[in-house]
Design a protein around this motif. Structure first.
Motif, short mmCIF file in Angstrom:
data_model
loop_
_atom_site.label_atom_id
_atom_site.label_comp_id
_atom_site.label_asym_id
_atom_site.label_seq_id
_atom_site.Cartn_x
_atom_site.Cartn_y
_atom_site.Cartn_z
N LEU A 1 0.74 -1.29 -0.13
CA LEU A 1 -0.17 0.01 -0.07
C LEU A 1 0.79 1.20 -0.08
CD1 LEU A 1 -2.72 -0.99 2.36
CD2 LEU A 1 -3.04 -0.89 0.27
N VAL A 2 2.13 1.11 0.73
CA VAL A 2 2.77 2.32 0.54
C VAL A 2 3.44 2.54 -0.56
CG1 VAL A 2 5.20 3.16 1.72
CG2 VAL A 2 3.42 2.26 3.04
N TYR B 1 7.26 6.39 7.60
CA TYR B 1 6.90 5.52 6.09
C TYR B 1 6.04 6.48 5.22
CZ TYR B 1 2.42 4.31 7.93
OH TYR B 1 0.89 4.23 8.48
N LEU B 2 5.52 7.28 5.85
CA LEU B 2 4.69 8.30 4.95
C LEU B 2 5.63 9.28 4.01
CD1 LEU B 2 1.77 9.34 7.36
CD2 LEU B 2 1.61 7.78 5.41
N MET B 3 6.90 9.42 4.69
CA MET B 3 7.75 10.22 3.99
C MET B 3 8.40 9.48 2.83
SD MET B 3 9.89 12.88 3.66
CE MET B 3 9.89 13.87 4.86
N LEU C 1 5.96 9.37 -0.15
CA LEU C 1 5.84 10.59 -0.80
C LEU C 1 7.13 10.71 -1.78
CD1 LEU C 1 4.98 13.36 -1.31
CD2 LEU C 1 6.24 14.31 0.53
N LEU C 2 8.24 10.33 -1.12
CA LEU C 2 9.40 10.13 -2.21
C LEU C 2 9.50 9.35 -3.05
CD1 LEU C 2 12.16 10.56 0.91
CD2 LEU C 2 11.49 12.41 -0.91
N LEU C 3 8.76 8.29 -2.97
CA LEU C 3 8.43 7.00 -4.15
C LEU C 3 7.82 7.78 -5.34
CD1 LEU C 3 7.90 3.88 -2.16
CD2 LEU C 3 10.02 4.61 -3.45
N VAL C 4 7.05 8.77 -4.94
CA VAL C 4 6.18 9.38 -6.13
C VAL C 4 7.19 10.10 -7.06
CG1 VAL C 4 4.55 11.08 -6.73
CG2 VAL C 4 4.10 9.73 -4.83
N ILE C 5 8.06 10.70 -6.47
CA ILE C 5 9.30 11.62 -7.10
C ILE C 5 10.17 10.48 -7.91
CG2 ILE C 5 11.08 13.12 -7.06
CD1 ILE C 5 9.76 14.32 -4.27
N GLY C 6 10.61 9.56 -7.11
CA GLY C 6 11.46 8.56 -7.61
C GLY C 6 11.04 7.66 -8.55
#
Length: 442
Positions: free
Chosen positions: A283-284, A334-336, A339-344
């Motif tokens: 889910l993350v 893990y919310l951070m 968010l970073l996975l969206v960019i990466g």
């Protein structure tokens, strides 16, 4: 462009099939009383055949019509799915996975060839963006769908999902009606040597075996000696005399070697550092992969309007930012990470679109099929090499250095790994951007 959306849907199913069974491995191990090394063949066999099939179908696309290859491949994919669904033994599962992979590998090969043959160079970036979006979407929903199915039903139902690929056959046969083939002899011995070399290499990588590595070198030498003398070799050495193609392929493999490992590394991070379950981890990771899939189309349009080098500059920047921030905030919320996975992930999708489009522009005529098939195959091999390296590091490292002092003083090998990723991307950007830019201006 209708065929591109059909291809993207098939790509979703193909990629899902490669990721779903990672979630089902514990259930398979329990049902058949297997060791971890034995059950891993459910994934390993699929990867090996998938890599070999990508270049094989690419080569066959120069001789046979794509619509016929896709019909054959998708029917084989369905047969393997049925066999897996009714399996009563582990060897039936392996046989089903091999047949699935032998059929499904027609999709990544076609995803490279169809945009070149059916889409003009001015719109090719958009087409590759759509197919890359299908790949990202399949990666995103595969583990989640598998988690839901294995939670409420038997793991065999994972095989049933792949039968949906049959609905694409009528559309492929309708829209792929302008194929131009190049009649040639099929070099069976050359194909066998290439398949043996790829199989041994992947086994050497995944098992970290020096003996298999030595055998790989022996077979590769035999392959090189053979194709230099064969009249119509399976892998024409002339393609590697295409300097632009060869250098671009090397750059692509170096860029992807660690980037393709992120879907493997993030679950390890969220599990060992954040203590999340497999389903929560899925889910993350889902939002980043889903948004990257949506942005893949935008990336293709950027490549068409601004050029591949411009898109790759954005991709490198997004990945560099992501890896630096994950390195700094390892151990945080893990919310951070989500968010970073969206960019990466967006950066990775942009990189895949830009690199594939760049490689495609170096090929013409009968080199297109096998050249793009080689690109896909070497991408898989690069990812396998990177994943193996990371696996060894994670297995052997009990402590590590972390640049983060803001959130935790506990050393973290993950933080160091992502810092190395950032440095690697920076080196790749500095070392390759000028070449890619010059090639685009020719």
């Amino acid at each position: 462009m209708k065929i591109i959306f059909v291809l993207a849907f098939a790509m979703v199913l193909s990629v899902m099939n490669s990721t779903m069974f990672n979630v089902a491995l514990p259930a398979l191990r329990a049902d058949f009383h297997l060791s971890s090394s034995q059950v891993s063949w459910v994934v390993t066999s699929y990867i090996i055949i998938y890599a070999i099939g990508s270049v094989t179908y690419g080569k066959l696309a120069d001789r046979y019509k794509l619509k016929n290859l896709l019909t054959f491949g998708l029917c084989l994919f369905a047969i393997g799915s049925v066999l897996g669904f009714i399996s009563s033994s582990f060897w039936m599962v392996i046989a089903g996975r091999i047949l699935q992979s032998a059929g499904a590998s027609v999709i990544p090969a076609s995803s490279m060839v169809i945009p070149i043959r059916y889409v003009s160079a001015e719109k090719r970036g958009r087409a590759l963006g759509i197919t890359s979006s299908g790949m990202a979407l399949g990666t995103a929903i595969g583990p989640i769908v598998a988690g839901l199915i294995t939670s409420f039903a038997d793991w065999r139902y994972l095989f049933a999902i792949s039968l949906l690929s049959l609905v694409t056959i009528p559309f492929f046969r309708k829209y792929l009606d302008k194929d131009q083939t190049h009649p040639s002899r099929i070099d069976l011995l050359g194909g066998i040597l290439l398949a043996a070399a790829v199989t041994l290499l992947l086994l050497a990588i995944t098992n970290t075996s020096w003996l298999l590595g030595l055998l790989t070198i022996v077979v590769l030498v035999a392959l090189v000696l053979y194709i230099r003398k064969a009249r119509q070799p399976f892998l024409d050495p002339a393609i590697f005399r295409n300097r632009a193609y060869t250098i671009t392929m090397i750059i692509a493999c170096l860029v992807l070697i660690f980037n393709l490992c992120v879907p493997y590394l993030i679950p390890q991070l969220l599990s060992s550092v954040n203590g999340l379950t497999s389903f929560t981890t899925g889910l993350v990771m889902f939002p980043g992969a889903l948004i990257a899939a949506l942005f893949g189309i935008i990336g293709g349009r950027i490549a068409d309007s601004k050029g591949n080098s411009f898109l790759l500059a954005i991709a490198f920047s997004l990945q560099l930012l992501t890896y630096v921030l994950i390195s700094l905030f390892t151990g945080g919320s893990y919310l951070m990470i989500m968010l970073l996975l969206v960019i990466g992930n967006t950066g990775l999708t942009f990189a895949q679109v830009g690199l594939a489009n760049t490689v495609s522009r170096t090929l013409t005529g009968p080199q297109v099929g096998v050249g793009m098939g080689m690109y896909m195959m070497l991408s898989f091999i690069s990812g396998a090499i990177g994943t193996t390296i990371l696996g060894l590091i994670l297995d052997q490292a009990h402590t590590g250095w972390s640049p983060s002092v803001l959130l935790s003083s506990q050393p973290s090998v993950f933080s160091m790994i992502f810092l190395v990723f950032a440095i690697w991307i920076l080196i790749m950007f500095a070392g390759s951007f000028r070449f890619l830019q010059r090639g685009e201006q020719k």
